[in-house]
Write a protein that holds these residues in place. Structure first.
Motif, PDB file in Angstrom:
ATOM      1  N   TRP A 385       0.666  -1.329   0.039  1.00 31.58           N
ATOM      2  CA  TRP A 385      -0.117  -0.127   0.027  1.00 31.58           C
ATOM      3  C   TRP A 385       0.866   1.330   0.005  1.00 31.58           C
ATOM      4  N   LEU A 386       0.643   2.290  -0.759  1.00 27.44           N
ATOM      5  CA  LEU A 386       1.243   3.661  -0.944  1.00 27.44           C
ATOM      6  C   LEU A 386       1.111   4.393   0.203  1.00 27.44           C
ATOM      7  N   ASP A 387       2.361   4.737   0.502  1.00 28.65           N
ATOM      8  CA  ASP A 387       2.429   5.820   1.827  1.00 28.65           C
ATOM      9  C   ASP A 387       2.914   7.180   1.284  1.00 28.65           C
ATOM     10  N   VAL A 388       2.975   8.204   2.121  1.00 28.02           N
ATOM     11  CA  VAL A 388       3.250   9.444   1.388  1.00 28.02           C
ATOM     12  C   VAL A 388       4.168  10.317   2.338  1.00 28.02           C
ATOM     13  N   MET A 389       5.227  10.804   1.969  1.00 27.92           N
ATOM     14  CA  MET A 389       6.183  11.769   2.481  1.00 27.92           C
ATOM     15  C   MET A 389       5.813  13.091   2.052  1.00 27.92           C
ATOM     16  N   VAL A 390       5.558  14.083   3.347  1.00 22.86           N
ATOM     17  CA  VAL A 390       5.086  15.245   2.668  1.00 22.86           C
ATOM     18  C   VAL A 390       6.081  16.348   3.236  1.00 22.86           C
ATOM     19  N   GLY A 391       6.855  17.329   2.826  1.00 24.35           N
ATOM     20  CA  GLY A 391       7.884  17.963   3.312  1.00 24.35           C
ATOM     21  C   GLY A 391       7.352  19.247   3.470  1.00 24.35           C
ATOM     22  N   HIS A 392       7.577  19.913   4.593  1.00 21.79           N
ATOM     23  CA  HIS A 392       7.019  21.222   4.969  1.00 21.79           C
ATOM     24  C   HIS A 392       8.184  22.282   5.102  1.00 21.79           C
ATOM     25  N   ASN A 407       0.060   4.154   5.465  1.00 22.05           N
ATOM     26  CA  ASN A 407      -1.292   3.609   5.044  1.00 22.05           C
ATOM     27  C   ASN A 407      -1.647   2.572   5.929  1.00 22.05           C
ATOM     28  N   ASN A 408      -2.801   2.776   6.523  1.00 19.78           N
ATOM     29  CA  ASN A 408      -3.585   1.932   7.130  1.00 19.78           C
ATOM     30  C   ASN A 408      -4.222   0.909   6.547  1.00 19.78           C
ATOM     31  N   ARG A 409      -4.112   0.956   5.330  1.00 18.55           N
ATOM     32  CA  ARG A 409      -4.981   0.094   4.376  1.00 18.55           C
ATOM     33  C   ARG A 409      -6.488  -0.071   4.529  1.00 18.55           C
ATOM     34  N   ASP A 410      -6.921   0.978   5.020  1.00 22.18           N
ATOM     35  CA  ASP A 410      -8.331   0.979   5.069  1.00 22.18           C
ATOM     36  C   ASP A 410      -9.063   2.155   4.795  1.00 22.18           C
ATOM     37  N   GLY A 411      -8.196   3.062   3.997  1.00 20.38           N
ATOM     38  CA  GLY A 411      -8.570   4.373   3.639  1.00 20.38           C
ATOM     39  C   GLY A 411      -8.148   5.484   4.578  1.00 20.38           C
ATOM     40  N   THR A 412      -7.247   5.316   5.749  1.00 15.39           N
ATOM     41  CA  THR A 412      -6.764   6.204   6.615  1.00 15.39           C
ATOM     42  C   THR A 412      -5.225   6.061   6.609  1.00 15.39           C
ATOM     43  N   PHE A 413      -4.583   7.180   7.179  1.00 10.45           N
ATOM     44  CA  PHE A 413      -3.110   6.961   7.384  1.00 10.45           C
ATOM     45  C   PHE A 413      -2.732   7.500   8.845  1.00 10.45           C
ATOM     46  N   THR A 414      -1.520   7.022   9.316  1.00 11.63           N
ATOM     47  CA  THR A 414      -1.140   7.306  10.589  1.00 11.63           C
ATOM     48  C   THR A 414       0.216   8.184  10.456  1.00 11.63           C
ATOM     49  N   GLU A 415       0.462   9.342  11.219  1.00  6.42           N
ATOM     50  CA  GLU A 415       1.715  10.080  10.893  1.00  6.42           C
ATOM     51  C   GLU A 415       2.882   9.108  11.481  1.00  6.42           C
ATOM     52  N   VAL A 416       3.925   9.073  11.145  1.00  9.15           N
ATOM     53  CA  VAL A 416       5.194   8.162  11.749  1.00  9.15           C
ATOM     54  C   VAL A 416       6.556   8.840  11.256  1.00  9.15           C
TER      55      VAL A 416
END
Length: 747
Positions: A385-392, A407-416
């Motif tokens: 499942w695709l995760d995403v890196m966001v640079g601020h 990606n939590n594989r259920d349509g949601t994400f957890t910040e790590v």
């Protein structure tokens, strides 16, 4: 309160002007976008009924609320309010000559920012008239500064009246041809007058010399009428190699949307086999647009029908399939460069598969308020499942830790990001995933402004190690767009990083004239197969572009070698320099083919895409155009590939254990050449941090008329599937584990 604000602003302006400071002084060095709304395209306007989900409505309301709450005195996107303030000050206050001059010049600058170029000229000429009427001499340094701003205002007036309002074939493409000569010459004439005066004061003023040559081009009088001591020889702009011209056809295609700095992604959003175009524009009130590919060389604006009304702003946009449903989704990024005025949310737009999108940012757990323009997707933990890196964009006085969302594989994400050591990264302008050590795990490169870039090796299990020093990829202190790509086709991903800084706009002129300058150049790092990289920028002749913003790569001539296009400029109007195209000559050097191919647009280039928009086996180049200031909007450009005699294959991959969009899958295309077997490598999901190529992989194979073998390495399992004897000039689909390529007819 009003008197206090008046005194504060006047004193601030007075200090800057009469101390001889430039508008680009240190405290103003960060580009300051001044954005407003832009109009719908003139052709193919979307008149469909509006679809808008409840979640999209909430995001639209949130975006409007953030914009309404920003401070007009500080928000770079609100020059109109400041124009009204200074205009009222002049109307109601009795000001001494010097104070009046300060306020008028500040008013003129805000007018330029707001797009009222004629008003800016009028105010600046009035400053000069008032000093003359008072029989006083403007102090020398102030007179020079006044002349510089007048030259800028006249240039912008000429561009506005001719390039934008009378937009035609070749408009504003450098070097200007007969078709691009200004029919309304007053802007260029005024610029010639003011720039000549600047050069008479200072013959070493490289900015004035460069702009003077452009102004003479606008009048159709270059090079013959340019004073010999200031003329830049036409030979200076000759391409390194021949290339057929790519005609600019955006207007005829119905896709010449007027916008500001923004992003673009190209993908088949509705599954009909044709690549569509989605464009964002960074102004807080600028509506994003989706253009449906009609399959006949034209596009139709379907924004309303797609449910995107209210999705405004967006300096960048990136492609994904976050929920593994086979329908491409997008992530819109906002607030970049705006500092404390840029705390806007990003938007995750879910493709519903019926031609519509819903904003699912909040329900996905991605709602956060930070200035950003860069993000990249990859399956960093190998779970399919695709995760995403966001640079601020983080500073000591305004901290914004970067974020890594699993990606939590259920349509949601957890910040790590914090737990993975990827939070405290500084003022991030580009992030790119790439497996630099070929161990099957995507590594992360971070491009930083005002600091050192970082390379993080993915050690698995959510652990990353900073290997920047060992790898030797921290040679810049100011950089922007970045990506991994295999420019030399050796099977190991190399790294490109665009430099982004100058000591002042004079460096633009010095660079274009060929004189020493202080600009930060791009870096091209060759992968040495041992965890290290070698700086080959000069050896590969890539040290010939400054201030690249939007940038991307593709194959112009189907020779199998990846070429590079750089959209150049910054937020200042004086940064008027051609965008640049570099052709990869067999992995041995990059040839500047800007003028040969007709790619040298003088307007600001942002999101860039290489894509086969006509399904003919040729990659066209689409460029989202426009600058950061309200008055710096421009039409997008579409450069149509004229064709060549080389062959190609296109591969569309679908993951099973790998993420369905196949991010990270490696393709090795083997063909026969005169010297034996030749390998051409591509990786799905590798792309620029400021431009969105489609996921289908278009691979030029040169003169070979058949493919010996296509090998696909799937990242989760490491399994390699090999298919031999593949016909050229065809499109194929491959599903992980099937062991076969299935021909696809796209038209």
């Amino acid at each position: 309160m009003r008197t206090k604000l008046h005194s504060l602003l006047v004193c601030l302006v007075a200090m800057k002007l009469f101390a001889g400071e430039r508008a680009g002084a240190q405290e103003m060095a960060m580009p300051a976008p001044m954005i407003g709304s832009v109009s719908l395209p003139a052709k193919g306007a979307d008149t469909d009924p509006v679809y808008q989900s409840a979640s999209t409505k909430r995001m639209a309301e949130r975006l409007r609320s953030v914009f309404a709450a920003t401070d007009w005195k500080l928000d770079p996107s609100k020059p109109g309010e400041r124009v009204r303030y200074y205009s009222e000050m002049l109307r109601t206050q009795k000001l001494a000559l010097r104070e009046d001059s300060v306020v008028r010049q500040q008013l003129a600058r805000e007018m330029l920012g707001a797009g009222d170029n004629e008003g800016a000229v009028r105010q600046l000429e009035e400053v000069r008239r008032r000093w003359t009427a008072a029989n006083e001499m403007i102090p020398a340094e102030n007179a020079k500064e006044l002349g510089r701003w007048l030259a800028t205002a006249y240039l912008r007036l000429g561009e506005q009246e001719n390039c934008a309002h009378m937009h035609g074939q070749g408009a504003c493409v450098f070097p200007l041809r007969a078709s691009a000569v200004h029919q309304m010459p007053r802007g260029a004439q005024g610029a010639v007058r003011e720039l000549t005066a600047l050069l008479e004061r200072d013959a070493k003023d490289t900015e004035a010399q460069w702009l003077l040559n452009i102004a003479y081009m606008q009048l159709g009088k270059y090079p013959q009428d340019v004073p010999a001591k200031w003329v830049i020889p036409p030979a200076r702009f000759k391409s390194d190699a021949a290339l057929p011209e790519f005609a600019e056809v955006a207007a005829g295609a119905g896709i010449d949307i007027t916008s500001h700095a923004g992003g673009v992604v190209v993908e088949d959003f509705d599954g009909d086999g044709w690549l569509d175009v989605m464009v964002t524009s960074s102004g807080p009130l600028d509506q994003m647009h989706l253009f449906h590919n009609n399959g006949d060389g034209t596009f139709r604006d379907v924004t309303r029908r797609a449910g995107l009304i209210g999705e405004t702003g967006g300096l960048n946009i990136v492609l994904t399939d976050y929920n593994n449903d086979g329908k491409p989704d997008v992530l819109v990024l906002r607030g970049g460069w705006w500092g404390k005025q840029g705390c806007y949310p990003m938007s995750l737009l879910r493709n519903n598969g019926d031609g519509t999108f819903d904003d699912v940012t909040e329900e996905a757990g991605l709602l956060s308020m930070h200035p950003t323009q860069t993000a990249a997707w990859a399956d960093f933990d190998g779970d399919g499942w695709l995760d995403v890196m966001v640079g601020h964009e983080s500073t000591a006085s305004d901290p914004h830790p970067s974020q890594l969302f699993r990606n939590n594989r259920d349509g949601t994400f957890t910040e790590v990001g914090g737990a993975s050591g990827l939070a405290d990264l500084g003022f991030v302008k580009g992030v790119a995933w790439g497996d630099f050590n070929n161990d099957g795990r995507p590594d992360l490169y971070v491009s930083v402004m005002y600091g050192k870039n970082r390379l993080f090796r993915n050690d698995g299990k959510g652990k990353f190690t900073d290997v920047t020093a060992m790898a030797g990829v921290a040679l810049q202190s100011n950089s922007f767009a970045t990506w991994f790509f295999d420019y030399d086709n050796d099977g190991w991903p190399d790294l490109f990083v665009a430099g982004y800084s100058t000591a002042g706009t004079a460096d633009v002129g010095a660079f274009e004239i060929g004189l020493p300058n202080h600009a930060e150049f791009p870096k091209l790092y060759r992968n040495m197969h041992d965890g290290t990289f070698k700086d080959v920028t000069a050896a590969m002749h890539m040290n010939r572009a400054i201030l690249p913003m939007g940038a991307n790569f593709g194959d112009l001539d189907n020779d199998g070698w990846l070429d590079v296009y750089l959209g150049t400029g910054d937020s200042t109007y004086q940064a008027l320099l051609p965008n640049r195209m570099f052709r990869n000559a067999g992995g041995q050097r990059f040839e500047d083919v800007t003028t040969a191919g007709g790619f040298g647009h003088l307007q600001k280039g942002h999101g860039i895409v290489f894509a086969d928009l006509r399904n003919v086996g040729l990659e066209d180049v689409f460029e989202e155009m426009g600058g950061a200031q309200t008055g710096d909007s421009y039409q997008s450009a579409l450069y149509q590939n004229p064709g060549n005699g080389n062959h190609w294959v296109t591969v569309m991959l679908e993951g099973v254990k790998t993420n369905r969009a196949a991010f990270g899958a490696r393709i090795d295309v083997t063909v026969k050449s005169g010297s034996g077997a030749r390998h051409i490598y591509r990786t799905v999901g590798y792309g620029s941090s400021f431009g969105g190529n489609p996921l289908r992989q278009h691979v030029g194979i040169g003169t070979a008329d058949r493919v010996e073998e296509i090998a696909v390495t799937w990242p989760v399992t490491g399994i390699v599937e090999r298919i031999r004897g593949v016909q050229a000039d065809r499109t194929y689909r491959m599903r992980e584990g099937s062991g076969k390529l299935v021909p696809v007819v796209l038209h």
